[in-house]
Scaffold this motif. Structure first.
Motif, PDB file in Angstrom:
ATOM      1  N   GLU A  99       0.680  -1.412   0.540  1.00  0.00           N
ATOM      2  CA  GLU A  99       0.120  -0.231   0.134  1.00  0.00           C
ATOM      3  C   GLU A  99       0.845   1.583  -0.246  1.00  0.00           C
ATOM      4  O   GLU A  99       0.215   1.907  -0.272  1.00  0.00           O
ATOM      5  CB  GLU A  99      -1.000  -0.068   0.978  1.00  0.00           C
ATOM      6  CG  GLU A  99      -1.646   0.947   0.776  1.00  0.00           C
ATOM      7  CD  GLU A  99      -3.298   1.214   2.160  1.00  0.00           C
ATOM      8  OE1 GLU A  99      -4.171   2.019   2.177  1.00  0.00           O
ATOM      9  OE2 GLU A  99      -3.166   0.156   2.809  1.00  0.00           O
ATOM     10  N   ILE A 159       1.857   1.672  -3.317  1.00  0.00           N
ATOM     11  CA  ILE A 159       0.940   2.544  -4.126  1.00  0.00           C
ATOM     12  C   ILE A 159       0.965   4.148  -4.097  1.00  0.00           C
ATOM     13  O   ILE A 159       0.649   4.052  -4.968  1.00  0.00           O
ATOM     14  CB  ILE A 159      -0.586   1.367  -4.041  1.00  0.00           C
ATOM     15  CG1 ILE A 159       0.015   0.121  -4.734  1.00  0.00           C
ATOM     16  CG2 ILE A 159      -1.696   1.967  -3.798  1.00  0.00           C
ATOM     17  CD1 ILE A 159      -1.029  -0.957  -4.135  1.00  0.00           C
ATOM     18  N   LEU A 171      -1.956  -3.410 -10.288  1.00  0.00           N
ATOM     19  CA  LEU A 171      -0.728  -4.052  -9.559  1.00  0.00           C
ATOM     20  C   LEU A 171      -0.620  -5.389 -10.073  1.00  0.00           C
ATOM     21  O   LEU A 171      -1.874  -6.424 -10.046  1.00  0.00           O
ATOM     22  CB  LEU A 171      -1.395  -4.223  -8.008  1.00  0.00           C
ATOM     23  CG  LEU A 171      -0.550  -4.551  -7.027  1.00  0.00           C
ATOM     24  CD1 LEU A 171       0.924  -4.296  -6.644  1.00  0.00           C
ATOM     25  CD2 LEU A 171      -1.779  -5.021  -5.490  1.00  0.00           C
ATOM     26  N   LEU A 215      -5.458  -7.324  -0.516  1.00  0.00           N
ATOM     27  CA  LEU A 215      -4.438  -6.480  -1.365  1.00  0.00           C
ATOM     28  C   LEU A 215      -5.580  -6.270  -2.200  1.00  0.00           C
ATOM     29  O   LEU A 215      -5.581  -4.854  -2.983  1.00  0.00           O
ATOM     30  CB  LEU A 215      -3.339  -6.973  -2.006  1.00  0.00           C
ATOM     31  CG  LEU A 215      -2.148  -7.743  -2.055  1.00  0.00           C
ATOM     32  CD1 LEU A 215      -1.311  -8.300  -2.430  1.00  0.00           C
ATOM     33  CD2 LEU A 215      -1.736  -6.107  -1.170  1.00  0.00           C
ATOM     34  N   CYS A 217      -6.170  -2.066  -3.473  1.00  0.00           N
ATOM     35  CA  CYS A 217      -6.395  -1.712  -4.554  1.00  0.00           C
ATOM     36  C   CYS A 217      -7.871  -1.301  -5.313  1.00  0.00           C
ATOM     37  O   CYS A 217      -7.898   0.384  -5.990  1.00  0.00           O
ATOM     38  CB  CYS A 217      -6.195  -2.526  -5.548  1.00  0.00           C
ATOM     39  SG  CYS A 217      -4.459  -3.447  -5.219  1.00  0.00           S
ATOM     40  N   ARG A 218      -8.501  -1.402  -4.523  1.00  0.00           N
ATOM     41  CA  ARG A 218      -9.997  -1.101  -5.028  1.00  0.00           C
ATOM     42  C   ARG A 218      -9.663   0.916  -3.695  1.00  0.00           C
ATOM     43  O   ARG A 218     -10.562   1.707  -4.914  1.00  0.00           O
ATOM     44  CB  ARG A 218     -11.047  -1.761  -4.047  1.00  0.00           C
ATOM     45  CG  ARG A 218     -11.810  -2.854  -5.262  1.00  0.00           C
ATOM     46  CD  ARG A 218     -11.585  -2.608  -6.628  1.00  0.00           C
ATOM     47  NE  ARG A 218     -11.900  -3.908  -6.654  1.00  0.00           N
ATOM     48  CZ  ARG A 218     -13.261  -5.087  -7.289  1.00  0.00           C
ATOM     49  NH1 ARG A 218     -14.029  -4.405  -6.730  1.00  0.00           N
ATOM     50  NH2 ARG A 218     -12.912  -5.587  -7.965  1.00  0.00           N
ATOM     51  N   HIS A 242      -7.651   2.485  -3.706  1.00  0.00           N
ATOM     52  CA  HIS A 242      -6.882   3.098  -4.582  1.00  0.00           C
ATOM     53  C   HIS A 242      -7.868   3.376  -6.298  1.00  0.00           C
ATOM     54  O   HIS A 242      -6.195   3.964  -6.708  1.00  0.00           O
ATOM     55  CB  HIS A 242      -5.630   3.020  -4.390  1.00  0.00           C
ATOM     56  CG  HIS A 242      -5.275   2.460  -2.521  1.00  0.00           C
ATOM     57  ND1 HIS A 242      -4.682   4.636  -2.194  1.00  0.00           N
ATOM     58  CD2 HIS A 242      -5.018   2.817  -1.180  1.00  0.00           C
ATOM     59  CE1 HIS A 242      -4.667   4.175  -1.326  1.00  0.00           C
ATOM     60  NE2 HIS A 242      -5.027   3.050  -0.675  1.00  0.00           N
ATOM     61  N   VAL A 245      -6.463   0.443  -7.978  1.00  0.00           N
ATOM     62  CA  VAL A 245      -5.717  -0.155  -9.183  1.00  0.00           C
ATOM     63  C   VAL A 245      -6.416  -1.102  -9.531  1.00  0.00           C
ATOM     64  O   VAL A 245      -6.743  -1.920  -8.530  1.00  0.00           O
ATOM     65  CB  VAL A 245      -4.667  -0.081  -8.136  1.00  0.00           C
ATOM     66  CG1 VAL A 245      -3.797  -1.076  -8.840  1.00  0.00           C
ATOM     67  CG2 VAL A 245      -4.316   1.718  -7.675  1.00  0.00           C
ATOM     68  N   PHE A 288      -6.531  -5.067 -10.298  1.00  0.00           N
ATOM     69  CA  PHE A 288      -5.330  -6.215  -9.283  1.00  0.00           C
ATOM     70  C   PHE A 288      -5.003  -7.301 -10.400  1.00  0.00           C
ATOM     71  O   PHE A 288      -6.382  -7.950 -10.055  1.00  0.00           O
ATOM     72  CB  PHE A 288      -6.021  -6.152  -8.039  1.00  0.00           C
ATOM     73  CG  PHE A 288      -5.402  -6.753  -6.803  1.00  0.00           C
ATOM     74  CD1 PHE A 288      -4.122  -7.754  -7.304  1.00  0.00           C
ATOM     75  CD2 PHE A 288      -6.453  -7.764  -5.865  1.00  0.00           C
ATOM     76  CE1 PHE A 288      -3.536  -8.611  -6.083  1.00  0.00           C
ATOM     77  CE2 PHE A 288      -5.540  -8.154  -5.105  1.00  0.00           C
ATOM     78  CZ  PHE A 288      -4.260  -9.149  -5.703  1.00  0.00           C
TER      79      PHE A 288
END
Length: 413
Positions: free
Chosen positions: A132, A135, A143, A161, A165-166, A168, A170, A172
């Motif tokens: 994180e 990120i 990612l 993770l 990711c959600r 930010h 991103v 995955f």
């Protein structure tokens, strides 16, 4: 002039493949693959395709509509994912803890991504906070992770993770080639956008087909890229070429049209591989996916106990090793390749060598797929102990088997 009489029928030597993969395929998979071919649009064939998608949804523990096969080895699945989703200039973050993280970096660079990495020493995995933090600093679009890296035998935890990711925004993705089927994989619960795998490890089949699954979010990213029919031949750098998928074979959008209800022609499906992939999934689901994972853990634990009982040292952080493969330090004053070759030539047992910074330092021994069995573990331990003693590494005779038997006894096997 070619002497055709010099070419006999293929008749490979009998081998017990106890390395990091490939492994001996389940005989039921080989039987399925020997079935006669049918046309790619035969209703029976399209029904087998539908069944294969349903079976792999269950294995991946997902409701993703787009769960299907990429024709090619597990690397074909990886490349299809990355070339279809990554645009030139996209920032991607790759946590590297072994050789296959480096592979993701290479493929992403070929997609002209801006690749950023974080790393830990081989034999360790990443704490979610480390990912994180990277990120937050890098702000990547995607990612790219490896779940199980056979070069180190480590299993990267993924459960936390997806939420990171959600939060930010991103994408995955994970490569689960080495781990899928023998270690937990919860696509929906963990928030994975895309996963690719292969048959030749825990799934118990041959290399040559890559089961993949895409979330709706990942599928939308792919669908919004430009394809051949959208004018790739006339594209310029000023005309949105960054959105073009430059591969035809690995264009996931076109492959989705082939597997979807339209059945638009893209390639001729590798029928025998589809039969094999379907059978791999059917066998595991008949056993029960959680039961299959527990089986891999049991035999991995027995192998570990036997190796330690033999006086050998396992490699890496054992809290994070895969269920299905174990790294073992080669003892000092022991010629690692001599041991491997003697196992192969005298016992027909193959164990793995190693890569990169671990080259010549460890062996890698697998207990996966069809070979995750009590008899294969005991045979491998017995043969390895005998060969080591033959070449002057003295063990307590029988200690390895006793330690493995104790693991089995505790599990009431």
């Amino acid at each position: 002039m070619l002497d055709i009489q010099a070419f006999d029928q293929i008749n490979p030597p009998a081998r017990l493949l106890m390395g990091p993969g490939p492994i001996n395929a389940d005989p039921r998979v080989l039987r399925a693959m020997s079935s006669q071919l049918i046309g790619q649009y035969d209703p029976a064939m399209t029904e087998y395709m539908n069944q294969t998608m349903a079976l792999y949804r269950a294995l991946y523990k997902t409701n993703n509509e787009w769960t299907f096969l990429i024709d090619g080895t597990s690397r074909a699945g990886i490349e299809a994912m990355l070339v279809s989703a990554i645009r030139p200039g996209d920032k991607v973050l790759v946590p590297v803890f072994g050789r296959f993280g480096d592979l993701l970096c290479e493929i992403a660079r070929r997609c002209r991504a801006e690749v950023h990495t974080i790393s830990v020493p081989w034999g360790e995995v990443f704490d979610p906070q480390m990912v994180e933090d990277a990120i937050i600093t890098i702000k990547p679009r995607a990612l790219l992770t490896v779940q199980g890296d056979t070069s180190t035998t480590m299993l990267q935890p993924l459960a936390e993770l997806g939420e990171i990711c959600r939060r930010h925004d991103v994408l995955f993705y994970t490569d689960a080639t080495a781990s899928f089927g023998g270690n937990p994989m919860e696509v929906d619960a963990w928030g994975l956008d895309a996963v690719s795998a292969g048959l030749q490890k825990c799934l118990g089949g041959p290399s040559g087909s890559s089961p993949v699954t895409l979330s709706d979010r990942f599928a939308d990213v792919v669908r919004n890229r430009k394809h051949v029919e959208q004018g790739i031949r006339n594209a310029t750098h000023q005309d949105g070429c960054d959105e073009i998928i430059y591969s035809n074979y690995f264009d996931l959008g076109m492959i989705m049209d082939y597997w979807g209800p339209e059945r638009l022609n893209h390639h001729t499906e590798a029928t025998s591989m589809l039969f094999g992939a379907r059978e791999c999934a059917r066998i595991i689901l008949q056993e029960g996916i959680d039961t299959c994972i527990a089986r891999h853990k049991l035999h991995g634990d027995a192998l570990l106990a036997g190796i330690q009982g033999m006086g050998l040292k396992p490699f890496g952080d054992l809290k994070h090793k895969m269920n299905n493969v174990l790294g073992v330090y080669i003892p000092e004053n022991v010629h690692g390749e001599q041991i491997r070759q003697t196992l192969l030539n005298d016992f027909g047992i193959e164990i793995g060598t190693s890569f990169g910074p671990l080259h010549g330092k460890i062996w890698r021994i697998g207990t996966m797929g069809y070979n995750a069995r009590k008899d294969t573990v005991l045979m491998t331990l017995s043969a390895l102990e005998a060969v080591l003693n033959r070449f002057s590494f003295k063990t307590a005779q029988g200690a390895a088997l006793q330690a493995a038997w104790d693991v089995y006894a505790s599990a009431e096997i």
